[in-house]
Write a protein that holds these residues in place. Structure first.
Motif, PDB file in Angstrom:
ATOM      1  N   GLN A  88       0.852  -1.188   0.000  1.00 33.30           N
ATOM      2  CA  GLN A  88       0.000   0.000   0.000  1.00 33.30           C
ATOM      3  C   GLN A  88       0.888   1.238   0.000  1.00 33.30           C
ATOM      4  OE1 GLN A  88      -2.274  -1.651   3.570  1.00 33.30           O
ATOM      5  NE2 GLN A  88      -3.853  -0.378   2.616  1.00 33.30           N
ATOM      6  N   ASP A  89       0.577   2.198  -0.857  1.00 35.47           N
ATOM      7  CA  ASP A  89       1.258   3.492  -0.860  1.00 35.47           C
ATOM      8  C   ASP A  89       0.493   4.437   0.044  1.00 35.47           C
ATOM      9  OD1 ASP A  89       3.294   2.802  -2.735  1.00 35.47           O
ATOM     10  OD2 ASP A  89       1.800   2.959  -4.338  1.00 35.47           O
ATOM     11  N   LEU A  90       1.149   4.940   1.094  1.00 36.48           N
ATOM     12  CA  LEU A  90       0.496   5.784   2.088  1.00 36.48           C
ATOM     13  C   LEU A  90       1.297   7.062   2.327  1.00 36.48           C
ATOM     14  CD1 LEU A  90      -0.448   2.977   4.653  1.00 36.48           C
ATOM     15  CD2 LEU A  90      -1.947   4.009   2.941  1.00 36.48           C
ATOM     16  N   VAL A  91       0.686   7.977   3.073  1.00 39.01           N
ATOM     17  CA  VAL A  91       1.334   9.238   3.440  1.00 39.01           C
ATOM     18  C   VAL A  91       1.276   9.374   4.950  1.00 39.01           C
ATOM     19  CG1 VAL A  91       1.308  11.754   3.187  1.00 39.01           C
ATOM     20  CG2 VAL A  91       0.636  10.298   1.252  1.00 39.01           C
ATOM     21  N   ASP A  92       2.428   9.660   5.582  1.00 40.15           N
ATOM     22  CA  ASP A  92       2.452   9.782   7.041  1.00 40.15           C
ATOM     23  C   ASP A  92       2.003  11.170   7.480  1.00 40.15           C
ATOM     24  OD1 ASP A  92       4.595  11.519   6.702  1.00 40.15           O
ATOM     25  OD2 ASP A  92       6.107  10.013   7.191  1.00 40.15           O
ATOM     26  N   SER A  93       2.024  11.416   8.791  1.00 39.09           N
ATOM     27  CA  SER A  93       1.526  12.673   9.351  1.00 39.09           C
ATOM     28  C   SER A  93       2.348  13.880   8.934  1.00 39.09           C
ATOM     29  CB  SER A  93       1.485  12.575  10.883  1.00 39.09           C
ATOM     30  OG  SER A  93       2.771  12.261  11.392  1.00 39.09           O
ATOM     31  N   PHE A  94       3.579  13.641   8.450  1.00 38.78           N
ATOM     32  CA  PHE A  94       4.439  14.738   8.006  1.00 38.78           C
ATOM     33  C   PHE A  94       4.339  14.970   6.498  1.00 38.78           C
ATOM     34  CE2 PHE A  94       6.449  12.926  11.792  1.00 38.78           C
ATOM     35  CZ  PHE A  94       6.502  14.053  12.607  1.00 38.78           C
ATOM     36  N   VAL A 107       5.701   3.085   1.806  1.00 39.44           N
ATOM     37  CA  VAL A 107       5.043   1.846   1.372  1.00 39.44           C
ATOM     38  C   VAL A 107       4.836   0.949   2.584  1.00 39.44           C
ATOM     39  CG1 VAL A 107       5.209  -0.201  -0.086  1.00 39.44           C
ATOM     40  CG2 VAL A 107       6.065   2.001  -0.929  1.00 39.44           C
ATOM     41  N   LEU A 108       3.634   0.405   2.714  1.00 38.62           N
ATOM     42  CA  LEU A 108       3.320  -0.543   3.787  1.00 38.62           C
ATOM     43  C   LEU A 108       3.226  -1.929   3.159  1.00 38.62           C
ATOM     44  CD1 LEU A 108       2.716  -0.453   6.858  1.00 38.62           C
ATOM     45  CD2 LEU A 108       0.290  -0.507   6.278  1.00 38.62           C
ATOM     46  N   TYR A 109       4.043  -2.844   3.664  1.00 35.46           N
ATOM     47  CA  TYR A 109       4.112  -4.198   3.102  1.00 35.46           C
ATOM     48  C   TYR A 109       3.240  -5.150   3.913  1.00 35.46           C
ATOM     49  CZ  TYR A 109       8.091  -2.390   0.506  1.00 35.46           C
ATOM     50  OH  TYR A 109       8.894  -1.655  -0.339  1.00 35.46           O
ATOM     51  N   SER A 110       2.398  -5.907   3.219  1.00 35.27           N
ATOM     52  CA  SER A 110       1.540  -6.899   3.877  1.00 35.27           C
ATOM     53  C   SER A 110       2.255  -8.248   3.863  1.00 35.27           C
ATOM     54  CB  SER A 110       0.194  -7.024   3.149  1.00 35.27           C
ATOM     55  OG  SER A 110      -0.534  -5.818   3.252  1.00 35.27           O
ATOM     56  N   LEU A 111       2.660  -8.718   5.052  1.00 33.60           N
ATOM     57  CA  LEU A 111       3.350 -10.002   5.180  1.00 33.60           C
ATOM     58  C   LEU A 111       2.322 -11.106   5.412  1.00 33.60           C
ATOM     59  CD1 LEU A 111       5.744  -8.048   5.553  1.00 33.60           C
ATOM     60  CD2 LEU A 111       6.612  -9.580   7.323  1.00 33.60           C
ATOM     61  N   TYR A 112       2.349 -12.093   4.558  1.00 33.75           N
ATOM     62  CA  TYR A 112       1.469 -13.250   4.699  1.00 33.75           C
ATOM     63  C   TYR A 112       2.293 -14.431   5.198  1.00 33.75           C
ATOM     64  CZ  TYR A 112      -2.682 -11.262   2.489  1.00 33.75           C
ATOM     65  OH  TYR A 112      -3.801 -10.531   2.219  1.00 33.75           O
ATOM     66  N   ARG A 157       6.605  -1.332   7.589  1.00 33.56           N
ATOM     67  CA  ARG A 157       7.300  -0.416   6.691  1.00 33.56           C
ATOM     68  C   ARG A 157       8.725  -0.912   6.439  1.00 33.56           C
ATOM     69  NH1 ARG A 157       6.141   5.767   8.561  1.00 33.56           N
ATOM     70  NH2 ARG A 157       7.722   6.049   6.919  1.00 33.56           N
ATOM     71  N   TYR A 158       9.267  -0.501   5.319  1.00 37.00           N
ATOM     72  CA  TYR A 158      10.651  -0.830   4.979  1.00 37.00           C
ATOM     73  C   TYR A 158      11.602  -0.313   6.045  1.00 37.00           C
ATOM     74  CZ  TYR A 158      15.177  -0.461   2.599  1.00 37.00           C
ATOM     75  OH  TYR A 158      16.512  -0.535   2.284  1.00 37.00           O
ATOM     76  N   ALA A 190      13.136   8.784  -5.999  1.00 40.53           N
ATOM     77  CA  ALA A 190      11.801   8.179  -6.107  1.00 40.53           C
ATOM     78  C   ALA A 190      11.878   6.854  -6.858  1.00 40.53           C
ATOM     79  CB  ALA A 190      10.852   9.140  -6.812  1.00 40.53           C
ATOM     80  N   MET A 191      11.181   5.859  -6.355  1.00 40.34           N
ATOM     81  CA  MET A 191      11.202   4.537  -6.971  1.00 40.34           C
ATOM     82  C   MET A 191      10.236   4.463  -8.142  1.00 40.34           C
ATOM     83  SD  MET A 191      11.512   1.701  -3.941  1.00 40.34           S
ATOM     84  CE  MET A 191       9.928   2.119  -3.200  1.00 40.34           C
ATOM     85  N   THR A 192      10.680   3.825  -9.203  1.00 42.14           N
ATOM     86  CA  THR A 192       9.782   3.502 -10.308  1.00 42.14           C
ATOM     87  C   THR A 192       8.984   2.258  -9.942  1.00 42.14           C
ATOM     88  OG1 THR A 192      11.415   2.086 -11.383  1.00 42.14           O
ATOM     89  CG2 THR A 192      11.455   4.436 -11.948  1.00 42.14           C
ATOM     90  N   ASN A 193       8.001   1.923 -10.755  1.00 46.36           N
ATOM     91  CA  ASN A 193       7.200   0.720 -10.491  1.00 46.36           C
ATOM     92  C   ASN A 193       8.058  -0.538 -10.490  1.00 46.36           C
ATOM     93  OD1 ASN A 193       4.846   2.185 -10.261  1.00 46.36           O
ATOM     94  ND2 ASN A 193       4.245   1.898 -12.412  1.00 46.36           N
ATOM     95  N   SER A 194       9.015  -0.601 -11.415  1.00 42.51           N
ATOM     96  CA  SER A 194       9.875  -1.783 -11.476  1.00 42.51           C
ATOM     97  C   SER A 194      10.789  -1.859 -10.255  1.00 42.51           C
ATOM     98  CB  SER A 194      10.702  -1.772 -12.761  1.00 42.51           C
ATOM     99  OG  SER A 194      11.540  -0.625 -12.803  1.00 42.51           O
TER     100      SER A 194
END
Length: 432
Positions: A9-15, A20-25, A35-36, A64-68
């Motif tokens: 998930q791409d998110l924005v913090d309070s600042f 990016v928030l990673y969902s670990l299964y 988070r990373y 900034a990271m590209t999609n790849s």
């Protein structure tokens, strides 16, 4: 241990900073989100404690990271966590266990406090135990074992599983996982926790025959397998089993079960397979060194196919598509397990589409480890020689044996009984 990161998930913090928030299964179900930067700090602690045994951590990007680039990082983090989890020294450490305990609790908003947890036996009997919400599966199993008078040294032969409707085995709860939080996080009222044996080689039953509590657990699970038609005794075997059940001779009952077809196997729900023709309906049973598949063909005939584990070269589990949301029920998971099999000297990829793909993979890994231990033991036994005490004493190498530690004709008329002999009936609900 299967760790995957199928979603981010791409998110924005309070600042106002993006992250990016990673969902670990874990074993196919959402375990935590992280988070990373948090994983990076944890990695630094691991490296200080374990040094070069910690695998390389995915590098930072200062632009900034590209999609790849984002996809590459997701993949590298997945590989990193799989490697860390595969190291038994690291994965059993307090630094590892405490970190993931806190992550799992924070992800689902669970506070550390006292709670009740219901654990079921294979005959449907419920045991309510007092736990902390932060208690691991290993700790929960120890509490249940104490209630059942099961010796602590034997708990490694058993494990806690998540079942749906008391019949479909969805996953094994990993030792450091928190069963209370896992059940809460899966958010499905039809799910329960059950204690079951955790080995795929039925011959290991005999290791537990000296323990009355173990025999009772194995006996209850054997009854369950017959009742669900996972195990398929012949008419003659069924008659003998009914006689042994009436006499209360559970050890002999289990000894006879060794000869019953598909005893000790876990059966998956009806799924599909691409062999011997596309989109076949199939019932898969895994255990005793093989994948047994009862396949329904396009001409409405059925065919039994047994894939021997020692003929499988490799396998992989894949999430199909990217439409699986974190809280979707297990029925909506789109998974496949593909394995490379040697049939008549030719290697071929075979694909099974099942929501229980991660459970199937865990069973395959368990069978491989049991086979490896068995061959190691046999090899070492062949090397052992009787010492010649007539010769002068000289330094010599000693060999240490490795012992494995946790391998139809009509519907059964045998049903689980609540008044069986053994340690369990002596415990009343009030005692628990």
């Amino acid at each position: 241990m299967h760790v995957t990161i199928p979603f981010t998930q791409d998110l924005v913090d309070s600042f106002g900073s993006r992250y990016v928030l990673y969902s670990l299964y874990l074993e196919g179900f959402l375990f935590c989100k992280v988070r990373y930067s948090d994983l990076h700090k944890w990695n630094e602690k691991l490296r200080r404690q374990f040094g070069k045994s910690v695998p390389p951590f995915p590098r930072k990007f200062y632009l900034a990271m590209t999609n790849s680039m984002a996809e590459e990082r997701r993949f590298q983090l997945e590989r990193y966590l799989q490697s860390v989890g595969a190291n038994p020294i690291i994965s059993s450490s307090e630094l590892f266990v405490c970190y993931f305990k806190n992550l799992q609790m924070d992800t689902f908003g669970i506070e550390e406090q006292k709670a009740n947890l219901d654990i079921y036996l294979p005959n449907g009997r419920k045991i309510r135990i007092d736990v902390q919400t932060s208690d691991s599966a290993e700790r929960v199993l120890e509490i249940v074992a104490h209630k059942l008078d099961l010796h602590r040294e034997l708990t490694g032969y058993f494990s806690v599983f998540v079942l749906q409707h008391h019949s479909t085995v969805l996953k094994r709860v990993v030792d450091f996982e928190l069963p209370y939080v896992t059940l809460h996080g899966m958010n499905n009222g039809s799910l329960t926790l059950e204690v079951r044996k955790w080995y795929m080689d039925p011959s290991l039953d005999k290791v537990l025959f000296d323990s009355p509590a173990s025999v009772t657990l194995l006996y209850l699970q054997a009854l369950q397998e017959i009742d669900r038609r996972w195990a398929r005794p012949t008419n003659e075997q069924l008659g003998k089993l009914e006689s042994l059940e009436k006499s209360g001779n559970y050890t002999k009952f289990l000894e006879l079960m060794q000869d019953v077809q598909q005893y000790g196997c876990i059966q998956l729900d009806l799924c599909t397979m691409d062999h011997p023709e596309p989109d076949c309906e199939v019932l898969v049973s895994v255990g005793n060194g093989e994948l047994h598949c009862c396949v329904k063909l396009s001409n409405n005939t059925t065919k039994d196919i047994a894939f021997k584990v020692n003929m499988i070269r490799c396998w992989q589990v894949t999430f199909l598509g990217a439409d699986l949301e974190d809280r979707k029920p297990p029925d909506d998971q789109k998974l496949e397990l593909r394995f490379e099999y040697n049939a008549a000297g030719t290697w071929k990829w075979i694909v099974i589409y099942t929501k229980q793909a991660f459970l199937l993979s865990s069973c395959l890994k368990k069978m491989f480890s049991e086979e490896l231990l068995k061959h190691t033991k046999d090899s070492l036994e062949m090397q052992i020689e009787v010492p010649d005490f007539t010769k002068a004493r000289t330094s010599s190498k000693s060999h240490r044996l490795v012992v494995p530690f946790g391998k139809s004709t009509e519907r059964s008329k045998i049903s689980p009984r609540s008044n069986i002999n053994g340690p369990f009936p002596e415990i009343t609900e009030e005692d628990l």
